[in-house]
Write an enzyme that holds these catalytic residues in place. Structure first.
Site, PDB file in Angstrom:
ATOM      1  N   VAL A 107      -2.316   0.760   4.104  1.00  0.00           N
ATOM      2  CA  VAL A 107      -2.965   0.904   2.808  1.00  0.00           C
ATOM      3  C   VAL A 107      -2.625   2.292   2.287  1.00  0.00           C
ATOM      4  O   VAL A 107      -2.734   3.284   3.024  1.00  0.00           O
ATOM      5  CB  VAL A 107      -4.493   0.743   2.917  1.00  0.00           C
ATOM      6  CG1 VAL A 107      -5.137   0.817   1.534  1.00  0.00           C
ATOM      7  CG2 VAL A 107      -4.852  -0.562   3.608  1.00  0.00           C
ATOM      8  N   CYS A 108      -2.186   2.361   1.050  1.00  0.00           N
ATOM      9  CA  CYS A 108      -1.905   3.646   0.412  1.00  0.00           C
ATOM     10  C   CYS A 108      -0.882   4.439   1.238  1.00  0.00           C
ATOM     11  O   CYS A 108       0.148   3.912   1.649  1.00  0.00           O
ATOM     12  CB  CYS A 108      -3.214   4.409   0.215  1.00  0.00           C
ATOM     13  SG  CYS A 108      -3.142   5.794  -0.920  1.00  0.00           S
TER      14      CYS A 108
END
Length: 323
Positions: A107-108
């Protein structure tokens, strides 16, 4: 009755992790477990099992030290400021354990940790738009696409900033348990189960800079409000009371994109919303969005999204709810 497969979801924790990168996917998998008990076992782990402090100041207590964590089916690597100078032991653990995991998820800026561990070489990936250029520069063997909210490449799934981790987790739940389970979780979290991975991180308005000069700002707003109008450079230039050449140069200088690309994005975005939210036919949608013909809209969808409009609607329009 067939026995369910219990999938262990392990979420990495480290100091200065982005809290929503952790809690977003965890809430999705936890919701799926409530919907179908015995499906997911969710665990968190830090290097030494010590509590970590997130970038927003929250303290999170992990379930395990990494050395003692159960072998994961799905490994979730969140992002945050802590990915800038990670503990080398974290990278070493990923390098040694990542290849044996069925699904690697970031994520990210968690993608930066996976790239440091050599787990993204030869893969097409994404990350938060603000860090895409850095990821591509530091890891030339990684194919970085800064636009989509998430990308699946084999057993590796990477997502953009914060809330896109929820979109990706919902897609994984749908893969594991089916669309009904994912819809149930999405409704409980009050989010939409309709953002495809290839949806852009920005809307057309956010992707382009806002023009400084009032006439150009008005043109940007006009394009957004009237996607079916004549949006040729000549027409827009006349509306801005500039020559076509001057208008095109000024628009690109102030927004970072050409008038044509901006119009293309607005029209695609408008068509997608109509396909998702209305019952209008493809021909109506194509006219309202400025494509003129269904075939022109189809070419735009296939080129940008890899799927024709009818298939897009089938996949991403929310199911009708019973009264």
């Amino acid at each position: 009755m067939a026995q369910r497969t219990v999938r262990t979801v392990l979420v990495l924790l480290f100091d200065d992790v982005q809290s929503l990168d952790v809690t977003g996917p965890v809430e999705v998998f936890a919701g799926a477990e409530q919907h179908a008990p015995g499906t997911y076992r969710i665990r968190t782990a830090s290097l030494d099992g010590a509590p970590v402090r997130t970038s927003s100041g929250l303290t999170v207590v992990p379930d395990h030290a990494l050395a003692d964590a159960p072998p994961p089916d799905t490994l979730v690597v969140p992002g945050g400021q802590g990915t800038r100078s990670p503990d080398p032991r974290l990278t070493d653990w990923l390098r040694g354990n990542g290849p044996g995991v069925r699904r690697l998820v970031s994520v990210c800026t968690g993608a930066i940790l996976l790239a440091r561990a050599g787990l993204l070489d030869g893969r097409r990936v994404t990350t938060h738009w603000a860090y895409s250029a850095r990821l591509a520069r530091d890891h030339p063997a990684v194919d970085v696409d800064p636009d989509p909210i998430y990308i699946r490449d084999g057993n590796v799934a990477t997502s953009a900033g914060v809330t896109s981790g929820i979109d990706l987790a919902l897609a994984l739940v749908e893969e594991d348990l089916g669309r009904d389970a994912a819809l149930t979780v999405a409704r409980h979290l009050v989010v939409f189960l309709r953002r495809p991975g290839n949806q852009a991180q920005f809307s057309a308005q956010l992707a382009a800079q806002t023009a400084r000069r009032e006439p150009l700002r008005e043109i940007q707003q006009w394009i957004t409000e009237q996607p079916g109008a004549d949006l040729s450079v000549e027409s827009l230039a006349a509306r801005a009371r500039l020559s076509p050449r001057h208008f095109a140069r000024a628009f690109q200088a102030e927004t970072g994109t050409t008038p044509g690309r901006y119009v293309d994005r607005v029209r695609l975005e408008h068509a997608r919303r109509l396909l998702e939210d209305s019952g209008d036919g493809v021909e109506e949608v194509s006219r309202a969005s400025g494509y003129g013909t269904p075939e022109a809209m189809r070419r735009a969808f296939v080129k940008t999204l890899g799927t024709p409009p009818a298939e897009y609607r089938r996949r991403f329009r929310p199911a009708a709810q019973p009264h």
